[in-house]
Write a protein that holds these residues in place. Structure first.
Motif, PDB file in Angstrom:
ATOM      1  N   VAL A  54     -32.190-136.700  26.075  1.00  0.00           N
ATOM      2  CA  VAL A  54     -31.594-137.332  25.000  1.00  0.00           C
ATOM      3  C   VAL A  54     -32.225-138.653  24.883  1.00  0.00           C
ATOM      4  N   ALA A  55     -33.435-138.824  25.046  1.00  0.00           N
ATOM      5  CA  ALA A  55     -34.003-140.287  25.365  1.00  0.00           C
ATOM      6  C   ALA A  55     -34.720-140.744  23.865  1.00  0.00           C
ATOM      7  N   THR A  56     -34.691-139.977  23.060  1.00  0.00           N
ATOM      8  CA  THR A  56     -35.141-140.712  21.766  1.00  0.00           C
ATOM      9  C   THR A  56     -33.982-140.548  20.654  1.00  0.00           C
ATOM     10  N   PRO A  57     -33.979-141.295  19.590  1.00  0.00           N
ATOM     11  CA  PRO A  57     -32.736-141.525  18.554  1.00  0.00           C
ATOM     12  C   PRO A  57     -32.494-140.023  18.190  1.00  0.00           C
ATOM     13  N   GLU A  58     -33.742-139.385  17.577  1.00  0.00           N
ATOM     14  CA  GLU A  58     -33.553-138.140  17.205  1.00  0.00           C
ATOM     15  C   GLU A  58     -32.952-137.021  18.117  1.00  0.00           C
ATOM     16  N   ARG A  59     -33.058-137.029  19.313  1.00  0.00           N
ATOM     17  CA  ARG A  59     -32.604-136.037  20.354  1.00  0.00           C
ATOM     18  C   ARG A  59     -31.097-136.567  20.719  1.00  0.00           C
ATOM     19  N   GLU A  60     -31.032-137.789  20.679  1.00  0.00           N
ATOM     20  CA  GLU A  60     -29.571-138.194  20.662  1.00  0.00           C
ATOM     21  C   GLU A  60     -28.595-137.891  19.764  1.00  0.00           C
ATOM     22  N   ARG A  61     -29.204-137.966  18.653  1.00  0.00           N
ATOM     23  CA  ARG A  61     -28.327-137.355  17.230  1.00  0.00           C
ATOM     24  C   ARG A  61     -28.218-135.925  17.547  1.00  0.00           C
ATOM     25  N   ALA A  62     -29.248-135.173  17.902  1.00  0.00           N
ATOM     26  CA  ALA A  62     -28.899-133.844  17.843  1.00  0.00           C
ATOM     27  C   ALA A  62     -27.953-133.376  19.053  1.00  0.00           C
ATOM     28  N   CYS A  63     -27.961-134.019  20.033  1.00  0.00           N
ATOM     29  CA  CYS A  63     -26.990-133.823  21.042  1.00  0.00           C
ATOM     30  C   CYS A  63     -25.489-134.195  20.570  1.00  0.00           C
ATOM     31  N   GLU A  64     -25.302-135.190  19.758  1.00  0.00           N
ATOM     32  CA  GLU A  64     -24.281-135.388  19.031  1.00  0.00           C
ATOM     33  C   GLU A  64     -23.665-134.288  18.064  1.00  0.00           C
ATOM     34  N   ARG A  65     -24.661-133.814  17.334  1.00  0.00           N
ATOM     35  CA  ARG A  65     -24.362-132.602  16.413  1.00  0.00           C
ATOM     36  C   ARG A  65     -23.958-131.266  17.375  1.00  0.00           C
ATOM     37  N   ALA A  66     -24.696-131.136  18.375  1.00  0.00           N
ATOM     38  CA  ALA A  66     -24.312-129.952  19.294  1.00  0.00           C
ATOM     39  C   ALA A  66     -22.824-130.068  19.744  1.00  0.00           C
ATOM     40  N   THR A  67     -22.340-131.677  20.040  1.00  0.00           N
ATOM     41  CA  THR A  67     -21.001-131.786  20.580  1.00  0.00           C
ATOM     42  C   THR A  67     -20.060-131.769  19.500  1.00  0.00           C
ATOM     43  N   ASN A  68     -20.335-132.095  18.281  1.00  0.00           N
ATOM     44  CA  ASN A  68     -19.440-131.915  17.122  1.00  0.00           C
ATOM     45  C   ASN A  68     -19.190-130.439  16.899  1.00  0.00           C
ATOM     46  N   LEU A  69     -20.358-129.562  17.004  1.00  0.00           N
ATOM     47  CA  LEU A  69     -20.087-128.159  16.848  1.00  0.00           C
ATOM     48  C   LEU A  69     -19.527-127.545  17.750  1.00  0.00           C
ATOM     49  N   ALA A  70     -19.624-127.978  18.974  1.00  0.00           N
ATOM     50  CA  ALA A  70     -18.722-127.300  20.044  1.00  0.00           C
ATOM     51  C   ALA A  70     -17.480-127.494  19.809  1.00  0.00           C
ATOM     52  N   ARG A  71     -16.917-128.694  19.598  1.00  0.00           N
ATOM     53  CA  ARG A  71     -15.557-129.196  19.227  1.00  0.00           C
ATOM     54  C   ARG A  71     -14.856-128.510  18.426  1.00  0.00           C
ATOM     55  N   MET A  72     -15.546-128.203  17.225  1.00  0.00           N
ATOM     56  CA  MET A  72     -15.248-127.635  16.034  1.00  0.00           C
ATOM     57  C   MET A  72     -14.849-126.192  16.180  1.00  0.00           C
ATOM     58  N   VAL A  73     -16.025-125.586  17.015  1.00  0.00           N
ATOM     59  CA  VAL A  73     -15.842-124.120  17.243  1.00  0.00           C
ATOM     60  C   VAL A  73     -14.814-123.781  18.341  1.00  0.00           C
ATOM     61  N   GLN A  74     -14.514-124.764  19.362  1.00  0.00           N
ATOM     62  CA  GLN A  74     -13.446-124.665  20.201  1.00  0.00           C
ATOM     63  C   GLN A  74     -12.151-124.751  19.615  1.00  0.00           C
ATOM     64  N   GLU A  75     -12.215-125.656  18.604  1.00  0.00           N
ATOM     65  CA  GLU A  75     -10.677-125.780  17.854  1.00  0.00           C
ATOM     66  C   GLU A  75     -10.399-124.568  17.177  1.00  0.00           C
ATOM     67  N   TYR A  76     -11.483-124.022  16.185  1.00  0.00           N
ATOM     68  CA  TYR A  76     -10.930-122.930  15.394  1.00  0.00           C
ATOM     69  C   TYR A  76     -10.818-121.628  16.182  1.00  0.00           C
ATOM     70  N   MET A  77     -11.693-121.500  17.381  1.00  0.00           N
ATOM     71  CA  MET A  77     -11.590-120.216  18.204  1.00  0.00           C
ATOM     72  C   MET A  77     -10.276-120.233  18.926  1.00  0.00           C
ATOM     73  N   THR A  78      -9.793-121.395  19.215  1.00  0.00           N
ATOM     74  CA  THR A  78      -8.376-121.350  19.860  1.00  0.00           C
ATOM     75  C   THR A  78      -7.473-121.069  19.023  1.00  0.00           C
ATOM     76  N   LEU A  79      -7.407-121.632  17.648  1.00  0.00           N
ATOM     77  CA  LEU A  79      -6.474-121.271  16.681  1.00  0.00           C
ATOM     78  C   LEU A  79      -6.550-119.705  16.403  1.00  0.00           C
ATOM     79  N   MET A  80      -7.824-119.172  16.101  1.00  0.00           N
ATOM     80  CA  MET A  80      -7.993-117.693  15.862  1.00  0.00           C
ATOM     81  C   MET A  80      -7.232-117.060  16.846  1.00  0.00           C
TER      82      MET A  80
END
Length: 224
Positions: A54-80
């Motif tokens: 994650v050594a560039t701003p673009e890859r750092e932002r991509a990692c943040e997007r993947a992190t947010n996706l993981a949290r969101m999916v974890q949230e709704y799959m737990t609810l489901m």
């Protein structure tokens, strides 16, 4: 939460956002972006990565997007997994109640394309459903619709995607313009950007597309 189901849903969500999930390794899901390793996501929704990935701003932002996706999916799959079935006249298929308040219901529906979301109003005796708003895989949009539709939040308190995009753009212009800002003002503006980015992880791609479209339109006008 069932790890296999979580990873299966997460793969679908990552693919939609341009990531390339790999085969599960050591009880975690490796993720690539633009053909290179980016991070690993654990069954609990945590994200691990090497700093060089994650050594560039673009890859750092991509990692943040993947992190947010993981949290969101974890949230709704737990609810489901915990949600009761939604029973209503004329409703067919596997729909589950994720939230129910003030005559409005938010439901999740497992499909071969991932979990889809919908909100409805109950009829007067709570036997049937009316006025379905269908959000496909847009969990955040469905939650927001439920919150405003049920009266939990006033519509006047929420900015739409177009408004948030312009607010983010104005924040960026202000920071780049060389104004004599105090430290607190600068941190406040950056905080607004981070808050918008967390709710709209693809906003920078959207802004870039808008700018490219504007550039192309100007070029066409000049050649006519």
């Amino acid at each position: 939460m069932n790890r296999e189901q979580f990873f299966q849903e997460l793969r679908t969500a990552l693919h939609r956002e341009g990531f390339t999930p790999q085969l599960e390794q050591d009880e975690s899901l490796p993720v690539e972006w633009n053909g290179l390793p980016l991070c690993r996501i654990t069954e609990g929704g945590g994200v691990r990565y090497w700093q060089e990935d994650v050594a560039t701003p673009e890859r750092e932002r991509a990692c943040e997007r993947a992190t947010n996706l993981a949290r969101m999916v974890q949230e709704y799959m737990t609810l489901m997994e915990q949600a009761p079935p939604l029973n209503a006249q004329g409703l067919l298929g596997d729909f589950r109640v994720l939230a129910d308040f003030n005559g409005t219901v938010l439901a999740g529906h497992p499909t071969k394309f991932g979990v889809h979301f919908v909100t409805w109003d109950w009829n007067f005796d709570r036997t049937g459903l009316n006025y379905g708003h269908y959000f496909q895989e847009n969990y955040s949009g469905a939650k927001q619709d439920f919150a405003t539709r049920s009266g939990l939040i006033s519509k006047q308190q929420i900015f739409n995607a177009a408004q948030l995009t312009e607010i983010y753009r104005c924040c960026a212009d202000t920071l780049d313009a060389g104004f004599d800002l105090t430290y607190n003002q600068e941190q406040c503006i950056k905080g607004v950007q981070e808050q918008i980015l967390s709710g709209m992880p693809n906003i920078l791609d959207h802004i870039n597309e808008q700018e490219q479209h504007a550039t192309n339109s100007q070029s066409q006008e000049l050649t006519m």
